[in-house]
Design a protein around this motif. Structure first.
Motif, PDB file in Angstrom:
ATOM      1  N   PRO A 145     106.454  -3.409 -81.532  1.00 16.71           N
ATOM      2  CA  PRO A 145     107.303  -4.300 -82.323  1.00 16.71           C
ATOM      3  C   PRO A 145     107.996  -5.361 -81.452  1.00 16.71           C
ATOM      4  O   PRO A 145     108.263  -6.462 -81.922  1.00 16.71           O
ATOM      5  N   HIS A 146     108.250  -5.050 -80.203  1.00 14.44           N
ATOM      6  CA  HIS A 146     108.918  -5.997 -79.312  1.00 14.44           C
ATOM      7  C   HIS A 146     107.970  -7.087 -78.802  1.00 14.44           C
ATOM      8  O   HIS A 146     108.418  -8.093 -78.281  1.00 14.44           O
ATOM      9  N   GLU A 147     106.661  -6.887 -78.954  1.00 21.11           N
ATOM     10  CA  GLU A 147     105.667  -7.838 -78.451  1.00 21.11           C
ATOM     11  C   GLU A 147     104.945  -8.616 -79.545  1.00 21.11           C
ATOM     12  O   GLU A 147     104.303  -9.622 -79.258  1.00 21.11           O
ATOM     13  N   GLU A 161     111.147 -10.550 -91.037  1.00 22.45           N
ATOM     14  CA  GLU A 161     112.295  -9.929 -91.701  1.00 22.45           C
ATOM     15  C   GLU A 161     112.408  -8.454 -91.333  1.00 22.45           C
ATOM     16  O   GLU A 161     113.500  -7.939 -91.099  1.00 22.45           O
ATOM     17  N   TRP A 162     111.262  -7.753 -91.262  1.00 21.65           N
ATOM     18  CA  TRP A 162     111.281  -6.345 -90.879  1.00 21.65           C
ATOM     19  C   TRP A 162     111.772  -6.195 -89.439  1.00 21.65           C
ATOM     20  O   TRP A 162     112.596  -5.333 -89.152  1.00 21.65           O
ATOM     21  N   GLY A 167     116.742  -4.983 -85.556  1.00 23.37           N
ATOM     22  CA  GLY A 167     117.495  -5.509 -84.421  1.00 23.37           C
ATOM     23  C   GLY A 167     116.622  -6.212 -83.393  1.00 23.37           C
ATOM     24  O   GLY A 167     117.045  -6.437 -82.265  1.00 23.37           O
ATOM     25  N   ILE A 168     115.388  -6.558 -83.778  1.00 26.64           N
ATOM     26  CA  ILE A 168     114.459  -7.234 -82.877  1.00 26.64           C
ATOM     27  C   ILE A 168     114.390  -8.707 -83.279  1.00 26.64           C
ATOM     28  O   ILE A 168     114.127  -9.020 -84.437  1.00 26.64           O
ATOM     29  N   THR A 169     114.601  -9.596 -82.316  1.00 28.16           N
ATOM     30  CA  THR A 169     114.487 -11.028 -82.583  1.00 28.16           C
ATOM     31  C   THR A 169     113.009 -11.388 -82.664  1.00 28.16           C
ATOM     32  O   THR A 169     112.269 -11.159 -81.701  1.00 28.16           O
ATOM     33  N   PRO A 170     112.565 -11.919 -83.805  1.00 27.59           N
ATOM     34  CA  PRO A 170     111.138 -12.245 -83.947  1.00 27.59           C
ATOM     35  C   PRO A 170     110.693 -13.317 -82.951  1.00 27.59           C
ATOM     36  O   PRO A 170     111.427 -14.262 -82.676  1.00 27.59           O
ATOM     37  N   GLN A 171     109.492 -13.132 -82.415  1.00 27.52           N
ATOM     38  CA  GLN A 171     108.820 -14.154 -81.630  1.00 27.52           C
ATOM     39  C   GLN A 171     107.810 -14.807 -82.566  1.00 27.52           C
ATOM     40  O   GLN A 171     107.227 -14.132 -83.404  1.00 27.52           O
ATOM     41  N   TRP A 172     107.577 -16.109 -82.382  1.00 33.56           N
ATOM     42  CA  TRP A 172     106.712 -16.838 -83.306  1.00 33.56           C
ATOM     43  C   TRP A 172     105.486 -17.388 -82.595  1.00 33.56           C
ATOM     44  O   TRP A 172     105.571 -17.857 -81.457  1.00 33.56           O
ATOM     45  N   LEU A 173     104.344 -17.339 -83.274  1.00 31.09           N
ATOM     46  CA  LEU A 173     103.132 -17.971 -82.772  1.00 31.09           C
ATOM     47  C   LEU A 173     103.320 -19.481 -82.789  1.00 31.09           C
ATOM     48  O   LEU A 173     103.965 -20.013 -83.691  1.00 31.09           O
ATOM     49  N   ASP A 174     102.751 -20.142 -81.825  1.00 33.56           N
ATOM     50  CA  ASP A 174     102.767 -21.592 -81.788  1.00 33.56           C
ATOM     51  C   ASP A 174     101.452 -22.069 -82.387  1.00 33.56           C
ATOM     52  O   ASP A 174     100.437 -22.167 -81.696  1.00 33.56           O
ATOM     53  N   LEU A 175     101.460 -22.298 -83.703  1.00 26.64           N
ATOM     54  CA  LEU A 175     100.242 -22.688 -84.408  1.00 26.64           C
ATOM     55  C   LEU A 175     100.121 -24.192 -84.487  1.00 26.64           C
ATOM     56  O   LEU A 175     101.127 -24.898 -84.623  1.00 26.64           O
ATOM     57  N   PRO A 176      98.880 -24.708 -84.441  1.00 31.32           N
ATOM     58  CA  PRO A 176      98.703 -26.153 -84.632  1.00 31.32           C
ATOM     59  C   PRO A 176      99.067 -26.531 -86.067  1.00 31.32           C
ATOM     60  O   PRO A 176      98.959 -25.707 -86.975  1.00 31.32           O
ATOM     61  N   PRO A 177      99.494 -27.774 -86.294  1.00 35.19           N
ATOM     62  CA  PRO A 177      99.816 -28.179 -87.669  1.00 35.19           C
ATOM     63  C   PRO A 177      98.588 -28.134 -88.551  1.00 35.19           C
ATOM     64  O   PRO A 177      97.467 -28.316 -88.090  1.00 35.19           O
ATOM     65  N   ARG A 178      98.813 -27.861 -89.831  1.00 36.72           N
ATOM     66  CA  ARG A 178      97.718 -27.807 -90.801  1.00 36.72           C
ATOM     67  C   ARG A 178      97.187 -29.192 -91.054  1.00 36.72           C
ATOM     68  O   ARG A 178      97.932 -30.151 -91.141  1.00 36.72           O
ATOM     69  N   ARG A 179      95.879 -29.266 -91.242  1.00 33.95           N
ATOM     70  CA  ARG A 179      95.274 -30.537 -91.657  1.00 33.95           C
ATOM     71  C   ARG A 179      95.606 -30.749 -93.126  1.00 33.95           C
ATOM     72  O   ARG A 179      95.746 -29.783 -93.877  1.00 33.95           O
ATOM     73  N   PRO A 180      95.712 -32.010 -93.563  1.00 33.83           N
ATOM     74  CA  PRO A 180      96.068 -32.271 -94.987  1.00 33.83           C
ATOM     75  C   PRO A 180      95.164 -31.554 -95.968  1.00 33.83           C
ATOM     76  O   PRO A 180      95.611 -31.113 -97.018  1.00 33.83           O
ATOM     77  N   SER A 181      93.879 -31.372 -95.673  1.00 32.26           N
ATOM     78  CA  SER A 181      92.958 -30.712 -96.606  1.00 32.26           C
ATOM     79  C   SER A 181      93.243 -29.220 -96.725  1.00 32.26           C
ATOM     80  O   SER A 181      92.762 -28.570 -97.624  1.00 32.26           O
ATOM     81  N   GLU A 182      94.029 -28.634 -95.805  1.00 31.65           N
ATOM     82  CA  GLU A 182      94.322 -27.211 -95.836  1.00 31.65           C
ATOM     83  C   GLU A 182      95.589 -26.893 -96.641  1.00 31.65           C
ATOM     84  O   GLU A 182      95.903 -25.751 -96.849  1.00 31.65           O
TER      85      GLU A 182
END
Length: 183
Positions: A145-147, A161-162, A167-182
């Motif tokens: 959960p920490h990774e 949210e879980w 008490g774990i601060t979420p880490q976020w993926l660095d995703l590329p922006p969506r293309r307009p068609s997506e």
């Protein structure tokens, strides 16, 4: 969103985008001009599981759907079936897709996923056993959960949210922006 029907399921007349008065006023929907059948296009309920495995140090199970491009791993998800409760549905999905035995199910929250016209009902599921994936899933990984890294969509929001509730601060993926068609 493009309608998914071309012909009326009641009378086989070609469907059209027609305006009709509804409770909130005039609304354009896919309708039958002959018998007035309406395709409401309501969101589909999808169940999702943050699977915690006490027999593996409390780590989480993420899986990659065989139909997904790339190597993205997410939560176990599935559609609720007629005649089952959401809790029973997610326990069934976890068993069918991973062979894990579910010990407990607790609601995390409800999230919109408008791009797919879905409402996600997410649960924290405690499960154990030997993992055997269904053909729907290509592979899995076990993550602390920490990774684990969250993603900015319905199931990723549920995971964040879980984690926060633990008490774990979420880490976020660095995703590329969506293309307009997506969308």
């Amino acid at each position: 969103m493009k309608h998914q029907f071309n012909f009326c399921p009641n009378c086989a007349t070609e469907l059209q985008q027609l305006t009709a008065d509804e409770d909130g006023g005039p609304k354009v929907r896919t309708r039958c001009p002959a018998c007035n059948w309406t395709h409401w296009n309501n969101p589909t309920p999808v169940l999702a599981a943050v699977i915690e495995m006490p027999d593996r140090n409390g780590d989480l199970l993420l899986a990659r759907n065989a139909a997904w491009p790339g190597r993205f791993f997410g939560l176990i998800t599935g559609f609720m079936e007629a005649g089952e409760t959401p809790e029973g549905g997610i326990a069934r999905e976890v068993l069918e897709e991973t062979s894990l035995t579910v010990d407990s199910v607790k609601l995390i929250g409800v999230y919109d996923f408008q791009r797919m016209n879905q409402v996600i009902i997410a649960y924290h599921v405690v499960a154990h056993g030997e993992i055997k994936l269904s053909p729907e899933l290509a592979e899995y990984k076990i993550v602390s959960p920490h990774e684990v890294k969250c993603w900015p969509a319905g199931t990723g929001q549920a995971l964040a949210e879980w984690l926060t509730s633990r008490g774990i601060t979420p880490q976020w993926l660095d995703l590329p922006p969506r293309r307009p068609s997506e969308g």
